[in-house]
Scaffold this motif. Structure first.
Motif, mmCIF file in Angstrom:
data_model
loop_
_atom_site.group_PDB
_atom_site.id
_atom_site.type_symbol
_atom_site.label_atom_id
_atom_site.label_comp_id
_atom_site.label_asym_id
_atom_site.label_seq_id
_atom_site.Cartn_x
_atom_site.Cartn_y
_atom_site.Cartn_z
ATOM 1 N N VAL A 175 38.019 47.506 46.865
ATOM 2 C CA VAL A 175 36.646 47.156 46.492
ATOM 3 C C VAL A 175 36.558 45.664 46.170
ATOM 4 C CG1 VAL A 175 34.773 47.609 44.869
ATOM 5 C CG2 VAL A 175 36.214 49.489 45.665
ATOM 6 N N THR A 176 37.601 45.125 45.535
ATOM 7 C CA THR A 176 37.618 43.685 45.250
ATOM 8 C C THR A 176 37.589 42.874 46.535
ATOM 9 O OG1 THR A 176 38.859 44.050 43.189
ATOM 10 C CG2 THR A 176 38.922 41.834 44.129
ATOM 11 N N CYS A 177 38.314 43.322 47.560
ATOM 12 C CA CYS A 177 38.310 42.624 48.854
ATOM 13 C C CYS A 177 36.905 42.556 49.435
ATOM 14 C CB CYS A 177 39.245 43.328 49.839
ATOM 15 S SG CYS A 177 40.982 42.977 49.584
ATOM 16 N N ILE A 178 36.168 43.649 49.327
ATOM 17 C CA ILE A 178 34.797 43.682 49.852
ATOM 18 C C ILE A 178 33.924 42.681 49.104
ATOM 19 C CG2 ILE A 178 32.725 45.107 50.111
ATOM 20 C CD1 ILE A 178 34.616 47.545 50.337
ATOM 21 N N LEU A 179 33.922 42.790 47.774
ATOM 22 C CA LEU A 179 33.046 41.938 46.970
ATOM 23 C C LEU A 179 33.426 40.467 47.087
ATOM 24 C CD1 LEU A 179 32.677 44.077 43.705
ATOM 25 C CD2 LEU A 179 31.101 43.925 45.645
ATOM 26 N N SER A 180 34.736 40.184 47.157
ATOM 27 C CA SER A 180 35.158 38.779 47.194
ATOM 28 C C SER A 180 34.836 38.102 48.515
ATOM 29 C CB SER A 180 36.665 38.681 46.913
ATOM 30 O OG SER A 180 37.416 39.295 47.937
ATOM 31 N N GLY B 25 27.430 52.159 47.718
ATOM 32 C CA GLY B 25 28.774 52.731 47.669
ATOM 33 C C GLY B 25 29.642 52.080 46.602
ATOM 34 N N VAL B 26 29.550 50.745 46.473
ATOM 35 C CA VAL B 26 30.319 50.034 45.438
ATOM 36 C C VAL B 26 29.881 50.491 44.053
ATOM 37 C CG1 VAL B 26 30.778 47.786 44.392
ATOM 38 C CG2 VAL B 26 30.762 48.015 46.879
ATOM 39 N N GLN B 27 28.566 50.576 43.869
ATOM 40 C CA GLN B 27 28.051 51.002 42.567
ATOM 41 C C GLN B 27 28.505 52.421 42.247
ATOM 42 O OE1 GLN B 27 23.846 50.335 42.210
ATOM 43 N NE2 GLN B 27 23.992 50.062 39.991
ATOM 44 N N SER B 28 28.533 53.261 43.258
ATOM 45 C CA SER B 28 28.984 54.639 43.069
ATOM 46 C C SER B 28 30.461 54.674 42.676
ATOM 47 C CB SER B 28 28.760 55.442 44.350
ATOM 48 O OG SER B 28 29.298 56.742 44.231
ATOM 49 N N TYR B 29 31.258 53.831 43.338
ATOM 50 C CA TYR B 29 32.687 53.786 43.009
ATOM 51 C C TYR B 29 32.897 53.348 41.568
ATOM 52 C CZ TYR B 29 37.411 52.034 42.555
ATOM 53 O OH TYR B 29 38.667 51.787 42.088
ATOM 54 N N LEU B 30 32.166 52.311 41.150
ATOM 55 C CA LEU B 30 32.325 51.799 39.788
ATOM 56 C C LEU B 30 31.947 52.847 38.745
ATOM 57 C CD1 LEU B 30 30.900 48.188 40.238
ATOM 58 C CD2 LEU B 30 33.282 48.825 39.914
ATOM 59 N N SER B 31 31.091 53.787 39.120
ATOM 60 C CA SER B 31 30.663 54.809 38.168
ATOM 61 C C SER B 31 31.698 55.918 37.990
ATOM 62 C CB SER B 31 29.332 55.426 38.621
ATOM 63 O OG SER B 31 29.517 56.193 39.811
ATOM 64 N N ILE B 32 32.634 56.058 38.951
ATOM 65 C CA ILE B 32 33.606 57.151 38.853
ATOM 66 C C ILE B 32 35.017 56.679 38.520
ATOM 67 C CG2 ILE B 32 32.316 58.594 40.482
ATOM 68 C CD1 ILE B 32 34.408 57.886 42.613
ATOM 69 N N ARG B 33 35.251 55.351 38.555
ATOM 70 C CA ARG B 33 36.595 54.861 38.266
ATOM 71 C C ARG B 33 36.875 54.915 36.764
ATOM 72 N NH1 ARG B 33 36.576 49.185 36.680
ATOM 73 N NH2 ARG B 33 38.607 48.782 37.594
ATOM 74 N N PHE B 34 38.161 54.844 36.458
ATOM 75 C CA PHE B 34 38.580 54.822 35.053
ATOM 76 C C PHE B 34 38.132 53.514 34.420
ATOM 77 C CE2 PHE B 34 41.706 53.551 31.833
ATOM 78 C CZ PHE B 34 41.592 54.625 30.963
ATOM 79 N N TRP C 261 31.564 42.297 39.970
ATOM 80 C CA TRP C 261 30.322 42.997 40.345
ATOM 81 C C TRP C 261 29.120 42.362 39.643
ATOM 82 C CZ3 TRP C 261 27.996 45.746 43.783
ATOM 83 C CH2 TRP C 261 26.876 46.519 43.476
ATOM 84 N N ASP C 262 29.276 42.015 38.375
ATOM 85 C CA ASP C 262 28.182 41.352 37.650
ATOM 86 C C ASP C 262 27.843 40.012 38.296
ATOM 87 O OD1 ASP C 262 28.071 43.438 35.899
ATOM 88 O OD2 ASP C 262 29.158 42.423 34.277
ATOM 89 N N ARG C 263 28.863 39.280 38.742
ATOM 90 C CA ARG C 263 28.624 37.984 39.377
ATOM 91 C C ARG C 263 27.887 38.157 40.709
ATOM 92 N NH1 ARG C 263 32.505 33.853 37.192
ATOM 93 N NH2 ARG C 263 33.499 34.910 35.442
ATOM 94 N N ILE C 264 28.211 39.230 41.428
ATOM 95 C CA ILE C 264 27.496 39.510 42.685
ATOM 96 C C ILE C 264 26.032 39.831 42.393
ATOM 97 C CG2 ILE C 264 27.333 41.120 44.626
ATOM 98 C CD1 ILE C 264 29.621 39.158 44.917
#
Length: 753
Positions: free
Chosen positions: A143-148, A171-180, A192-195
């Motif tokens: 996910v970092t690769c995508i955002l960066s 999809g990124v927002q969904s992932y961030l909601s389910i990760r630890f 993500w906040d910077r994006i």
């Protein structure tokens, strides 16, 4: 590197106020006449990734004249993406694909397809029901690769494939909601906040050059090429993922945010530039410093540059490169920007010093080693008067110990009188200097046996003669250890070369006197007694003795955890330096053997390949006058038979060597496991005595001095901090056993505490 420099000579540096269009036209005309290898341009994009937009436009312009060339670049990028084992390479290649999309070389929907596959894999990774048991670091990395990569092409994606791009963001927002989630915002959430801020600013990042806009009318006529997402790697174990994928949990914020006057996304982009330069110029520190001070951005970034370098120097569990590399880069940056960067470094040191009590023990050690080395390159000049107050702190206070260790390390790089002179503006700190005295020879006032033994050594008596004399003259064995070790150390005390000579010539005597664990502990005690005024010589002598197999790593662990050392765990780095060297040497044996085994396996494979080529050539037949004859050229067959014959002779020897190395490797792994088991058990024993109960009241005197913990708590924090460091760095070979060891040794202790 030479090819890159050749292009650099013909294509002058761009950045600042340079005209991008004129610059790219010049390079395009040069490359169009001379270009033959599409891989070279990709190499440039990989090794100078802060110039990725520039190289993307070049590929786009060449695509107008030669579509096959651009397709080769895309195909090679895909191939390298597939084969990339290095996470930095994956990140940079995805960025390059993004800038190729901006120059109409890669189809935007193909790029979005790669994003979606990475997102799907990330979501599956952390799904305990359906995914593989890899740890979250793998998913976060994708996910970092995508955002960066978005700052380099998000505007074009929104313009050309808005619905598909929106699907990625959801999809990124969904992932961030389910990760630890951690208690504090981590690196991925911060990115993500910077994006999001970038989105609210109309997707404009000042730090990312957009040279393709100057050629938009030309590039639009080119043919874009499809690209698919390569097969993603699969790690079955959590620790494999932890070792492979970078864990950028938090940023190192040394200075106030006001010191870096730029938008949040620009700060991220400049960090990426700096990290890329550090990565690809790690063997050329002057080139590294040169590129770091000339990034293509329209604002100053000295404070961010310092934070980025220190973030790598202090990265846990290991710095990406040897700490010496960052030391040299900082020195070169101070010389390149004499009016700006030295003051920034001074500010960073003061800020880190203020927070030294909260710093991980490994980070403290690295900071001490860096700072002492840095000062040695600038005449040991420092405003010590500002830190003179540490002399009045408790002897175990982290700031006092830090200053004490820096001064001791400076003496190693200079000499005692010079460092004493450097603290003249803070005479209080002279108390923190180590003793100036030299060796502590027990027989300085005379010792008949020692004098006689010394005379025999200087007379070049044989080892056997010396052993015979010892057996006749000295009883019991403990007395022999004291006399022999003290005398040999005194003979070898003039220099490091003298020490090595003594150990090489008379190592047999030491080995005969100290054949077992207990006698080797006594041997180390004699070394410590002789060099009690020099931490450096104790560490050096023990390290050399271990190298000659005169003492075992287990004996060193036992000695380090002996009562005489345990009391100094929080007061000095001396015992921890010795333990660190011991663990490092043990681990290096594993690394060296693994490298030798891989080399032998390649040689065996080459020998087998030569035999197979001969068999295949001999099997090729053709009919001549109705009779089968070899189809291969007789000369080639003769050469193949020669190669195969030689390879067959070598193969037997290689396999024997391989079996021997594999046996040594298995033994080294067991030694490493035994070492950590001994380390943990010794730690458990001392913790039983010293671990404070939770209800313990803090010492009132410490509260008056502004400390929230007492000496016993500081001892525990220091001890646990160092052992945690060793486990993170060197226990990876026995990772499956770590949880068992923790359960056996530590969990019962913590339940009682």
């Amino acid at each position: 590197r030479s090819l890159l420099l050749r292009i650099g000579d013909k294509c002058p540096e761009y950045g600042g106020s340079v005209d991008f269009k004129e610059h790219i036209d010049t390079c395009y005309n040069v490359l169009l006449r001379e270009w033959e290898n599409s891989e070279l341009l990709l190499q440039c994009a990989e090794q100078l990734p802060h110039k990725a937009p520039f190289y993307g436009v070049l590929v786009g312009l060449i695509n107008l004249e030669n579509e096959n060339f651009a397709k080769q670049v895309v195909d090679i990028t895909h191939s390298r993406f597939q084969d990339a084992l290095n996470c930095n390479r994956i990140r940079i290649l995805l960025r390059f694909l993004t800038v190729l999309m901006c120059s109409n070389v890669v189809q935007p929907d193909s790029l979005v397809g790669i994003f979606e596959i990475l997102l799907s894999s990330a979501a599956t990774t952390i799904d305990d029901d359906n995914g593989n048991p890899s740890w979250q670091s793998r998913a976060d990395f994708y996910v970092t690769c995508i955002l960066s990569s978005l700052p380099w092409g998000v505007a074009e994606l929104i313009e050309q494939v808005p619905e598909e791009f929106e699907r990625v963001m959801v999809g990124v927002q969904s992932y961030l909601s389910i990760r630890f989630e951690l208690e504090e915002k981590d690196f991925l959430e911060d990115l993500w906040d910077r994006i999001q801020v970038l989105s609210s600013n109309g997707w404009k990042a000042e730090s990312v050059p957009r040279p393709h806009l100057s050629f938009e009318s030309q590039l639009v006529a080119g043919s874009s090429h499809p690209i698919s997402c390569p097969e993603l790697p699969f790690e079955k174990e959590k620790y494999e993922a932890m070792l492979k994928y970078p864990q950028r949990l938090h940023r190192l914020n040394i200075f106030p945010s006001s010191k870096a006057e730029m938008q949040p996304i620009d700060r991220f982009v400049v960090e990426e530039y700096l990290l890329d330069v550090l990565l690809f110029f790690n063997g050329s520190r002057k080139e590294c410093a040169s590129f770091m001070v000339s990034l293509p951005v329209p604002f100053r970034y000295e404070y961010l540059m310092a934070e980025t370098i220190f973030s790598q120097l202090l990265l846990l569990p290991r710095a990406p490169f040897k700490p010496l590399y960052y030391t040299l880069v900082i020195i070169d940056l101070c010389k390149a920007l004499p009016g700006a960067f030295p003051s920034v470094v001074i500010g960073a040191v003061h800020a880190l010093f203020d927070r030294i009590a909260d710093m991980d023990m490994e980070c403290r050690t690295r900071l001490i080693l860096w700072f002492s080395h840095h000062l040695s390159n600038f005449q040991h000049v420092w405003p010590w008067g500002e830190w003179a107050y540490v002399k009045d702190l408790p002897i175990w206070a982290p700031q006092r110990v830090f200053v004490q260790e820096v001064l001791e390390r400076e003496i190693r790089l200079s000499y005692w009188d010079k460092i004493k002179q450097s603290v003249e503006n803070a005479p209080e700190l002279e108390e923190l200097l180590p003793p100036k005295d030299g060796p502590n020879f027990k027989y300085n006032d005379g010792g008949e046996l020692s004098s006689e033994f010394s005379s025999m050594v200087r007379a070049r008596k044989s080892v056997q003669q010396l052993i015979s004399w010892l057996e006749e003259s000295i009883i019991p064995p403990h007395g022999a250890i004291e006399v022999v070790i003290q005398t040999l150390l005194d003979i070898g005390s003039k220099s490091f070369t003298h020490l090595i000579t003594v150990l090489e010539r008379y190592g047999q005597i030491i080995a005969k006197l100290c054949p077992d664990h207990d006698s080797q502990v006594l041997l180390i005690e004699e070394v410590s007694s002789y060099w009690k005024s020099s931490s450096q010589m104790i560490a050096t002598t023990i390290d050399r003795m271990m190298g000659y197999r005169l003492i075992s790593n287990l004996a060193i662990v036992t000695w380090v955890f002996s009562p005489s050392n345990v009391n100094y765990f929080h007061l000095s780095d001396r015992p921890w330096e010795i333990l660190r060297n011991t663990i490092n040497k043990t681990y290096n044996r594993i690394t060296d053997l693994r490298s030798e085994i891989l080399s032998l396996e390649k040689s065996v494979s080459s020998a087998e390949k030569a035999q197979k080529e001969l068999e295949a050539a001999e099997a090729k037949l053709e009919l001549v006058d109705g009779q089968p004859v070899p189809a291969e050229n007789l000369g080639r067959l003769k050469r193949l038979r020669g190669y195969a014959s030689k390879a067959k002779d070598e193969e037997t020897s290689l396999r024997e060597s391989l079996e021997a190395k594999e046996a040594l490797f298995a033994r080294a792994l067991e030694e490493n496991k035994a070492l950590f088991l001994s380390l943990y058990k010794n730690l458990g024993d001392v913790l039983k005595e010293r671990l404070p109960p939770v209800s313990m009241d803090v010492d009132q005197d410490n509260q008056k001095n502004g400390y929230n913990i007492g000496e016993r708590e500081q001892w525990c924090l220091t001890t646990l901090g160092y052992v945690k460091t060793f486990s993170r760095q060197y226990a990876t070979e026995i990772w499956p056993h770590i949880e068992m060891l923790e359960a056996e040794v530590f969990h019962p202790l913590f339940k009682k505490a």
